[in-house]
Design an enzyme around this catalytic site. Structure first.
Site, PDB file in Angstrom:
ATOM      1  N   SER A 225       0.826  -1.217   0.000  1.00 30.06           N
ATOM      2  CA  SER A 225       0.000   0.000   0.000  1.00 30.06           C
ATOM      3  C   SER A 225       0.850   1.252   0.000  1.00 30.06           C
ATOM      4  CB  SER A 225      -0.864   0.037   1.275  1.00 30.06           C
ATOM      5  OG  SER A 225      -1.697  -1.081   1.342  1.00 30.06           O
TER       6      SER A 225
ATOM      7  N   ASN B  56      -3.761   6.009  -2.652  1.00 32.08           N
ATOM      8  CA  ASN B  56      -3.370   6.161  -1.243  1.00 32.08           C
ATOM      9  C   ASN B  56      -2.716   7.505  -0.957  1.00 32.08           C
ATOM     10  OD1 ASN B  56      -4.452   3.721  -0.704  1.00 32.08           O
ATOM     11  ND2 ASN B  56      -2.518   2.626  -0.454  1.00 32.08           N
TER      12      ASN B  56
ATOM     13  N   HIS C 289      -0.875  -2.892  -7.374  1.00 28.95           N
ATOM     14  CA  HIS C 289      -1.627  -2.515  -6.177  1.00 28.95           C
ATOM     15  C   HIS C 289      -3.107  -2.737  -6.416  1.00 28.95           C
ATOM     16  CE1 HIS C 289      -3.075   0.708  -3.171  1.00 28.95           C
ATOM     17  NE2 HIS C 289      -2.819  -0.418  -2.526  1.00 28.95           N
TER      18      HIS C 289
ATOM     19  N   GLU D 168      -3.600  -0.525  -9.757  1.00 22.12           N
ATOM     20  CA  GLU D 168      -2.522   0.445 -10.019  1.00 22.12           C
ATOM     21  C   GLU D 168      -1.280  -0.340 -10.416  1.00 22.12           C
ATOM     22  OE1 GLU D 168      -2.408   2.558  -6.256  1.00 22.12           O
ATOM     23  OE2 GLU D 168      -3.424   4.280  -7.134  1.00 22.12           O
TER      24      GLU D 168
HETATM   25  C1  LIG Z   1      -8.120   5.925  10.649  1.00 23.53           C
HETATM   26  C2  LIG Z   1      -6.810   5.294  11.019  1.00 23.53           C
HETATM   27  C3  LIG Z   1      -5.642   6.178  10.712  1.00 23.53           C
HETATM   28  C4  LIG Z   1      -5.188   6.100   9.266  1.00 23.53           C
HETATM   29  C5  LIG Z   1      -3.737   5.896   9.155  1.00 23.53           C
HETATM   30  C6  LIG Z   1      -3.264   5.365   7.832  1.00 23.53           C
HETATM   31  C7  LIG Z   1      -4.198   5.568   6.662  1.00 23.53           C
HETATM   32  C8  LIG Z   1      -4.009   4.495   5.613  1.00 23.53           C
HETATM   33  C9  LIG Z   1      -5.175   4.469   4.643  1.00 23.53           C
HETATM   34  C10 LIG Z   1      -4.830   3.713   3.371  1.00 23.53           C
HETATM   35  C11 LIG Z   1      -5.274   2.244   3.389  1.00 23.53           C
HETATM   36  C12 LIG Z   1      -4.871   1.679   2.065  1.00 23.53           C
HETATM   37  C13 LIG Z   1      -5.338   0.283   1.849  1.00 23.53           C
HETATM   38  C14 LIG Z   1      -5.066  -0.176   0.419  1.00 23.53           C
HETATM   39  O1  LIG Z   1      -3.741   0.005   0.029  1.00 23.53           O
HETATM   40  C15 LIG Z   1      -5.953   0.479  -0.622  1.00 23.53           C
HETATM   41  C16 LIG Z   1      -7.355  -0.009  -0.518  1.00 23.53           C
HETATM   42  O2  LIG Z   1      -7.716  -1.122  -0.776  1.00 23.53           O
HETATM   43  S1  LIG Z   1      -8.431   1.163   0.118  1.00 23.53           S
HETATM   44  C17 LIG Z   1      -9.969   0.306   0.169  1.00 23.53           C
HETATM   45  C18 LIG Z   1     -10.687   0.364  -1.165  1.00 23.53           C
HETATM   46  N1  LIG Z   1     -11.998  -0.237  -1.019  1.00 23.53           N
HETATM   47  C19 LIG Z   1     -13.066   0.467  -0.639  1.00 23.53           C
HETATM   48  O3  LIG Z   1     -13.036   1.671  -0.520  1.00 23.53           O
HETATM   49  C20 LIG Z   1     -14.306  -0.358  -0.367  1.00 23.53           C
HETATM   50  C21 LIG Z   1     -15.470   0.535  -0.094  1.00 23.53           C
HETATM   51  N2  LIG Z   1     -16.641  -0.318   0.217  1.00 23.53           N
HETATM   52  C22 LIG Z   1     -17.406  -0.864  -0.769  1.00 23.53           C
HETATM   53  O4  LIG Z   1     -17.170  -0.748  -1.946  1.00 23.53           O
HETATM   54  C23 LIG Z   1     -18.583  -1.688  -0.297  1.00 23.53           C
HETATM   55  O5  LIG Z   1     -18.885  -1.322   1.037  1.00 23.53           O
HETATM   56  C24 LIG Z   1     -18.344  -3.223  -0.363  1.00 23.53           C
HETATM   57  C25 LIG Z   1     -17.100  -3.591   0.418  1.00 23.53           C
HETATM   58  C26 LIG Z   1     -18.228  -3.661  -1.806  1.00 23.53           C
HETATM   59  C27 LIG Z   1     -19.531  -3.916   0.266  1.00 23.53           C
HETATM   60  O6  LIG Z   1     -20.689  -3.446  -0.437  1.00 23.53           O
HETATM   61  P1  LIG Z   1     -22.061  -3.320   0.345  1.00 23.53           P
HETATM   62  O7  LIG Z   1     -23.105  -2.897  -0.603  1.00 23.53           O
HETATM   63  O8  LIG Z   1     -21.828  -2.490   1.536  1.00 23.53           O
HETATM   64  O9  LIG Z   1     -22.378  -4.766   0.843  1.00 23.53           O
HETATM   65  P2  LIG Z   1     -22.683  -6.099   0.045  1.00 23.53           P
HETATM   66  O10 LIG Z   1     -22.192  -7.150   0.973  1.00 23.53           O
HETATM   67  O11 LIG Z   1     -24.091  -6.094  -0.416  1.00 23.53           O
HETATM   68  O12 LIG Z   1     -21.745  -6.168  -1.262  1.00 23.53           O
HETATM   69  C28 LIG Z   1     -22.085  -5.467  -2.444  1.00 23.53           C
HETATM   70  C29 LIG Z   1     -21.844  -6.360  -3.618  1.00 23.53           C
HETATM   71  O13 LIG Z   1     -20.481  -6.746  -3.676  1.00 23.53           O
HETATM   72  C30 LIG Z   1     -20.358  -8.161  -3.537  1.00 23.53           C
HETATM   73  N3  LIG Z   1     -19.268  -8.435  -2.629  1.00 23.53           N
HETATM   74  C31 LIG Z   1     -18.966  -7.748  -1.526  1.00 23.53           C
HETATM   75  N4  LIG Z   1     -17.869  -8.261  -0.951  1.00 23.53           N
HETATM   76  C32 LIG Z   1     -17.488  -9.320  -1.712  1.00 23.53           C
HETATM   77  C33 LIG Z   1     -16.424 -10.276  -1.645  1.00 23.53           C
HETATM   78  N5  LIG Z   1     -15.521 -10.227  -0.683  1.00 23.53           N
HETATM   79  N6  LIG Z   1     -16.359 -11.207  -2.619  1.00 23.53           N
HETATM   80  C34 LIG Z   1     -17.254 -11.236  -3.619  1.00 23.53           C
HETATM   81  N7  LIG Z   1     -18.289 -10.381  -3.763  1.00 23.53           N
HETATM   82  C35 LIG Z   1     -18.395  -9.437  -2.797  1.00 23.53           C
HETATM   83  C36 LIG Z   1     -21.660  -8.639  -2.968  1.00 23.53           C
HETATM   84  O14 LIG Z   1     -21.948  -9.935  -3.411  1.00 23.53           O
HETATM   85  C37 LIG Z   1     -22.645  -7.649  -3.512  1.00 23.53           C
HETATM   86  O15 LIG Z   1     -22.989  -8.021  -4.831  1.00 23.53           O
HETATM   87  P3  LIG Z   1     -24.431  -7.651  -5.395  1.00 23.53           P
HETATM   88  O16 LIG Z   1     -25.271  -8.798  -4.939  1.00 23.53           O
HETATM   89  O17 LIG Z   1     -24.830  -6.346  -4.726  1.00 23.53           O
HETATM   90  O18 LIG Z   1     -24.259  -7.537  -6.854  1.00 23.53           O
HETATM   91  N1  LIG Z   2      -5.856  -4.663   3.587  1.00 27.95           N
HETATM   92  C1  LIG Z   2      -6.055  -3.876   2.512  1.00 27.95           C
HETATM   93  O1  LIG Z   2      -7.135  -3.263   2.344  1.00 27.95           O
HETATM   94  C2  LIG Z   2      -4.952  -3.743   1.496  1.00 27.95           C
HETATM   95  C3  LIG Z   2      -5.260  -3.228   0.225  1.00 27.95           C
HETATM   96  C4  LIG Z   2      -4.244  -3.116  -0.745  1.00 27.95           C
HETATM   97  C5  LIG Z   2      -2.953  -3.510  -0.439  1.00 27.95           C
HETATM   98  N2  LIG Z   2      -2.682  -4.014   0.805  1.00 27.95           N
HETATM   99  C6  LIG Z   2      -1.317  -4.488   1.046  1.00 27.95           C
HETATM  100  O2  LIG Z   2      -1.299  -5.905   0.843  1.00 27.95           O
HETATM  101  C7  LIG Z   2      -0.377  -6.529   1.758  1.00 27.95           C
HETATM  102  C8  LIG Z   2      -1.113  -7.542   2.591  1.00 27.95           C
HETATM  103  O3  LIG Z   2      -2.133  -6.892   3.311  1.00 27.95           O
HETATM  104  P1  LIG Z   2      -3.356  -7.751   3.916  1.00 27.95           P
HETATM  105  O4  LIG Z   2      -4.377  -6.768   4.359  1.00 27.95           O
HETATM  106  O5  LIG Z   2      -3.727  -8.823   2.978  1.00 27.95           O
HETATM  107  O6  LIG Z   2      -2.653  -8.392   5.216  1.00 27.95           O
HETATM  108  P2  LIG Z   2      -3.093  -9.696   6.032  1.00 27.95           P
HETATM  109  O7  LIG Z   2      -2.508  -9.526   7.388  1.00 27.95           O
HETATM  110  O8  LIG Z   2      -4.544  -9.947   5.871  1.00 27.95           O
HETATM  111  O9  LIG Z   2      -2.335 -10.872   5.260  1.00 27.95           O
HETATM  112  C9  LIG Z   2      -0.933 -10.971   5.240  1.00 27.95           C
HETATM  113  C10 LIG Z   2      -0.618 -12.450   5.118  1.00 27.95           C
HETATM  114  O10 LIG Z   2       0.766 -12.596   4.859  1.00 27.95           O
HETATM  115  C11 LIG Z   2       1.230 -13.722   5.577  1.00 27.95           C
HETATM  116  N3  LIG Z   2       2.675 -13.596   5.707  1.00 27.95           N
HETATM  117  C12 LIG Z   2       3.348 -12.703   6.460  1.00 27.95           C
HETATM  118  N4  LIG Z   2       4.677 -12.874   6.295  1.00 27.95           N
HETATM  119  C13 LIG Z   2       4.831 -13.900   5.404  1.00 27.95           C
HETATM  120  C14 LIG Z   2       5.945 -14.551   4.809  1.00 27.95           C
HETATM  121  N5  LIG Z   2       7.188 -14.178   5.106  1.00 27.95           N
HETATM  122  N6  LIG Z   2       5.714 -15.538   3.914  1.00 27.95           N
HETATM  123  C15 LIG Z   2       4.457 -15.916   3.604  1.00 27.95           C
HETATM  124  N7  LIG Z   2       3.343 -15.342   4.123  1.00 27.95           N
HETATM  125  C16 LIG Z   2       3.552 -14.349   5.018  1.00 27.95           C
HETATM  126  C17 LIG Z   2       0.466 -13.683   6.890  1.00 27.95           C
HETATM  127  O11 LIG Z   2       0.455 -14.962   7.503  1.00 27.95           O
HETATM  128  C18 LIG Z   2      -0.921 -13.236   6.413  1.00 27.95           C
HETATM  129  O12 LIG Z   2      -1.753 -14.338   6.115  1.00 27.95           O
HETATM  130  C19 LIG Z   2       0.254  -5.387   2.548  1.00 27.95           C
HETATM  131  O13 LIG Z   2       1.441  -5.009   1.893  1.00 27.95           O
HETATM  132  C20 LIG Z   2      -0.792  -4.285   2.441  1.00 27.95           C
HETATM  133  O14 LIG Z   2      -0.229  -2.987   2.558  1.00 27.95           O
HETATM  134  C21 LIG Z   2      -3.633  -4.149   1.775  1.00 27.95           C
END
Ligand SMILES: CCCCCCCCCCCCC[C@H](O)CC(=O)SCCNC(=O)CCNC(=O)[C@H](O)C(C)(C)COP(=O)(O)OP(=O)(O)OC[C@H]1O[C@@H](n2cnc3c(N)ncnc32)[C@H](O)[C@@H]1OP(=O)(O)O
Ligand SMILES: NC(=O)c1ccc[n+]([C@@H]2O[C@H](COP(=O)([O-])OP(=O)(O)OC[C@H]3O[C@@H](n4cnc5c(N)ncnc54)[C@H](O)[C@@H]3O)[C@@H](O)[C@H]2O)c1
Length: 310
Positions: free
Chosen positions: A144, A215, A165, A177
């Site tokens: 991330s 991000n 990503h 990405e």
């Molecule tokens: C605050 C702390 C301090 C902060 C410090 C640091 C900050 C760091 C921040 C960065 C984090 C970065 C992480 C990463 O690198 C980047 C990311 O991934 S960011 C996350 C991006 N994702 C989102 O933003 C998700 C937003 N949410 C949604 O889109 C929806 O809520 C959802 C997850 C899709 C769920 O949808 P809902 O309508 O709520 O619920 P449903 O359960 O009905 O789902 C809708 C639809 O999707 C299907 N579905 C949902 N989940 C799955 C699954 N896992 N597998 C398969 N299908 C799934 C579901 O069947 C539904 O289908 P439909 O029937 O409606 O067609």
């Molecule tokens: N959680 C998110 O929404 C998200 C979205 C995009 C990218 N990412 C990135 O993806 C990566 C994984 O995140 P996550 O949320 O899936 O974490 P997670 O904790 O759900 O999964 C990490 C997995 O890696 C395994 N693991 C750790 N060290 C290992 C090793 N040396 N060899 C093999 N397996 C090992 C752990 O057992 C665990 O099952 C991170 O780099 C995170 O920044 C996370």
């Protein structure tokens, strides 16, 4: 018992390397992201080796994939139960598991690393893989927030290294990405873009810049949300409601934090706090540190900013 990846020898002449497309990928880390990446790769016809640290974790990963696929089948094969069953069994049949990434390298065209968000652990993993993987194998990280170049620096295949990503949940989020470091060859970059399309993702690409695109914009927003909470300006529920109804987000920042995983959030913030000490925005969050210290990691542990206990 996880199957140790069976290896087979496959000599590559230099010209053959240019012809290989990405057929077999090894996903390292079967957690939130790795299991989702493995699922989408298998459902789009790729052979997948999914690696994690224990058979117990891998069994949970496969169970999670099965549950997610059931949701996909319910949607895509509503009128074709037999087709749905075939899709499910064929997809699961393309996923093998192993506790040894090195054992899977010989047949691997692409590595996608999705392990813990820790630079040293990622570097150690890739250094071990570099010695074992065939010349044509491309290495990528799903990180991330860590610079791809920093991760790649532990290997000797910078020209065959990039970032892929994905977004959580991988089966639903359309974006991928694709990141290149200066040394990433055009051949590698084009293969990663083509792979993204094979995965039915919309690809965007950018330089190896902190947070890539999403991000870079999401981290400051999420951090400001937790500062609001720490100041007592509003409750998590009201902040989430405000961002969903006022800004049209599907999840508010605290729902999303619990969904992403507070351990990962902390890794990201700690990393940026260390890399950019001059920026007050990235100073550690006492509230986040407290929750993680208490083992409250969000949905995956049953409690984070919210409780998910049934
Ligand atoms: C605050 C702390 C301090 C902060 C410090 C640091 C900050 C760091 C921040 C960065 C984090 C970065 C992480 C990463 O690198 C980047 C990311 O991934 S960011 C996350 C991006 N994702 C989102 O933003 C998700 C937003 N949410 C949604 O889109 C929806 O809520 C959802 C997850 C899709 C769920 O949808 P809902 O309508 O709520 O619920 P449903 O359960 O009905 O789902 C809708 C639809 O999707 C299907 N579905 C949902 N989940 C799955 C699954 N896992 N597998 C398969 N299908 C799934 C579901 O069947 C539904 O289908 P439909 O029937 O409606 O067609
Ligand atoms: N959680 C998110 O929404 C998200 C979205 C995009 C990218 N990412 C990135 O993806 C990566 C994984 O995140 P996550 O949320 O899936 O974490 P997670 O904790 O759900 O999964 C990490 C997995 O890696 C395994 N693991 C750790 N060290 C290992 C090793 N040396 N060899 C093999 N397996 C090992 C752990 O057992 C665990 O099952 C991170 O780099 C995170 O920044 C996370």
């Amino acid at each position: 018992m996880a199957s140790v990846c069976k290896t087979f020898s496959r000599g590559f002449s230099s010209s053959a390397i240019r012809q290989t497309t990405i057929k077999h990928l090894t996903v390292i880390g079967g957690g939130l992201m790795g299991s989702g990446i493995a699922q989408v790769a298998a459902s789009t016809g790729h052979q997948v080796s999914m690696v994690d640290q224990s058979d117990d974790i891998l069994n949970k990963s496969k169970a999670n994939i099965g549950k997610s696929l059931q949701r996909v089948v319910k949607k895509k094969f509503a009128d074709d139960p037999k087709g749905g069953e075939q899709f499910l069994s064929e997809t699961m049949g393309r996923i093998e598991t192993s506790t040894s990434a090195v054992a899977c390298m010989e047949k691997t065209d692409l590595v996608i690393e999705a392990i813990v968000e820790n630079l040293e652990i990622k570097q150690k993993l890739f250094s071990e893989l570099d010695a074992a993987a065939p010349k044509h194998t491309i290495f990528t990280s799903n990180t991330s927030s860590i610079p791809i170049g920093d991760i790649a620096s532990s290997t000797k295949r910078l020209d065959r290294f990039g970032g892929l990503h994905f977004f959580n949940p991988v089966p639903v989020m359309k974006l991928l990405e694709v990141i290149r470091i200066p040394a990433t060859s055009d051949e590698t970059f084009n293969k990663l873009l083509a792979f993204g399309k094979d995965m039915q993702k919309a690809t965007v690409n950018c330089k190896d810049t902190p947070g890539f695109i999403v991000n870079r914009l999401l981290v400051p927003y999420m951090i400001e949300a937790v500062r609001m909470l720490e100041r007592g300006d509003a409750s998590p529920r009201d902040i989430d409601t405000a961002m969903k109804l006022g800004a049209g987000y599907p999840m508010g920042p605290f729902e999303l934090s619990d969904y992403v995983g507070l351990d990962t959030m902390k890794f990201i913030l700690d990393g940026w706090s260390k890399n950019y000490p001059e920026n007050p925005l990235f100073r550690p969050s006492p509230m986040l540190d407290k929750l993680v210290g208490e083992g409250k990691l969000g949905a995956k542990s049953g409690e984070g900013f919210y409780s998910y206990k049934k």
